[in-house]
Design an enzyme around this catalytic site. Structure first.
Site, PDB file in Angstrom:
ATOM      1  N   ASP A  33       2.172  -8.665   3.284  1.00  0.00           N
ATOM      2  CA  ASP A  33       2.993  -9.760   2.741  1.00  0.00           C
ATOM      3  C   ASP A  33       3.155 -10.909   3.733  1.00  0.00           C
ATOM      4  OD1 ASP A  33       3.526  -8.529   0.355  1.00  0.00           O
ATOM      5  OD2 ASP A  33       5.393  -7.613   1.049  1.00  0.00           O
ATOM      6  N   TYR A  51       2.628   2.321   9.553  1.00  0.00           N
ATOM      7  CA  TYR A  51       3.408   1.089   9.714  1.00  0.00           C
ATOM      8  C   TYR A  51       4.576   1.346  10.657  1.00  0.00           C
ATOM      9  CZ  TYR A  51       1.290  -1.472   5.779  1.00  0.00           C
ATOM     10  OH  TYR A  51       0.437  -2.166   4.961  1.00  0.00           O
TER      11      TYR A  51
END
Lengths: 238, 238
Positions: B47, B105
């Site tokens: 994103d 992540y």
């Protein structure tokens, strides 16, 4: 006030026309909090793109706001790349610049391909620095000398004699760090000294080049001015 | 190609109209080097504002350029917040996204006043995280579950079952680090899980909230989506 800033987006500390500076941004923040124009005097005039882990500035005001409320309020209106870390009431003869007894600057290098997370705060080098040879050069700077030849023509002072109290280069985390302390610094002095250190490390300049620059005051004998992104005002001594 | 980027200035990976993206910037760089339009396929669609310490992408081309020259040339035309770290020839059936077996992540937090050098890469918190309680929540995510309720409506896949292989929170240097590995991630999944972890730590959500979100697929039972700046795609497993 003790502040810190990432200087990447700013044209240095000092207010100037047609460019956003740290001083201006800070003064605008203070205006939002105190509802009046108050000038802020800094300990140093850092150049465009230079960072500060510790920078002091003073202002005169007769408002009586609890410290925590002042810090919280001011930080809430400042952009995230400028932070007010602390504030305290000082005697009226305190001056952020003239009361400073000395400053410490650091300059970071790193090796290898461009690293997006280091490049904002360090100069990338293709060739390794010779730490031993460079530390020899560093030692030759320690003492009281005329640093005229290690400054740029934009200098604003008459007296160009400064006392370097410590100077060294070493590995620190992801970086090679150049570290210098003095009772004061001339315009571009650290960036020219660091460029000279690189010249010495890479064999383009002699290890005793500082002696010649002190004697001749000849800027052209020193190295290139390195870019600002690796430079941090690290500590200010009062 | 193995790349890394500071996502602050970009509207995510994927090419889109009227916004600068990593994919577009990379393709423009490749065009400068290879003098033709070549599409690049990424391992993930990060994103806007999300960073990557390690991101893989593939491209099809029949040029024969030595690796070092390709890396040096491409890095010289890319902005400093995107770096190509490595490249190699892969079998023609390799696909950056579909060949990936899993990803890791991390999400960074820090405490205290705004720190200009941390704020770009971490979420500032006023209140400390309870690591024990949060790790209990983390453990409840490990396994094969339907993460539909931990994703946003922008999701592009039918199958919302994923296997989380590791999840934990711990202190790391200046940060508190949330660390999660899975065979795949849904749209906004990490940012919603991290927001849920904060909710659990601060007592707004129950430690076993994940079980309810898995069962009900109800997004509103999970926590808020945290901002992108603390999020890094850290590793991709092939």
């Amino acid at each position: 006030m003790k502040i810190a800033y990432d200087g990447t987006a700013y044209h240095g500390w000092q207010v100037q026309p047609n460019a956003i500076t740290i001083q201006e941004t800070l003064q605008e923040g203070i205006k939002k909090i105190l509802q009046k124009d108050i000038g802020v005097t800094g300990c140093s005039r850092t150049d465009a793109g230079v960072h500060a882990k510790e920078f002091y500035c003073h202002l005169d005001c007769d408002d009586n706001i609890p410290k925590e409320a002042f810090l919280r309020g001011l930080n809430s209106v400042l952009p995230n790349d400028i932070s007010v870390m602390d504030a305290k009431v000082v005697p009226s003869d305190f001056h952020a610049r003239y009361s400073a007894k000395g400053k410490n600057y650091i300059y970071n290098f790193y090796y290898g391909v461009t690293n997006p997370f280091l490049d904002r705060y360090a100069l990338r080098l293709d060739r390794e620095i010779d730490l031993d040879v460079t530390n020899e050069f560093c030692k030759s700077l320690i003492g009281k000398y005329d640093f005229y030849g290690f400054s740029s023509s934009g200098r604003s002072v008459e007296d160009t004699v400064r006392t370097v109290t410590d100077c060294k280069i070493y590995l620190k985390d992801d970086f090679v760090r150049f570290d210098i302390s003095a009772n004061g610094f001339l315009y571009n002095m650290v960036r020219i000294i660091v460029g000279t250190a690189l010249g010495v490390s890479y064999g383009r300049l002699e290890t005793d080049v500082a002696k010649k620059v002190f004697e001749t005051k000849d800027r052209s004998l020193a190295g290139q001015t390195v870019p600002p992104n690796g430079l941090f005002l690290n500590k200010v001594f009062y």
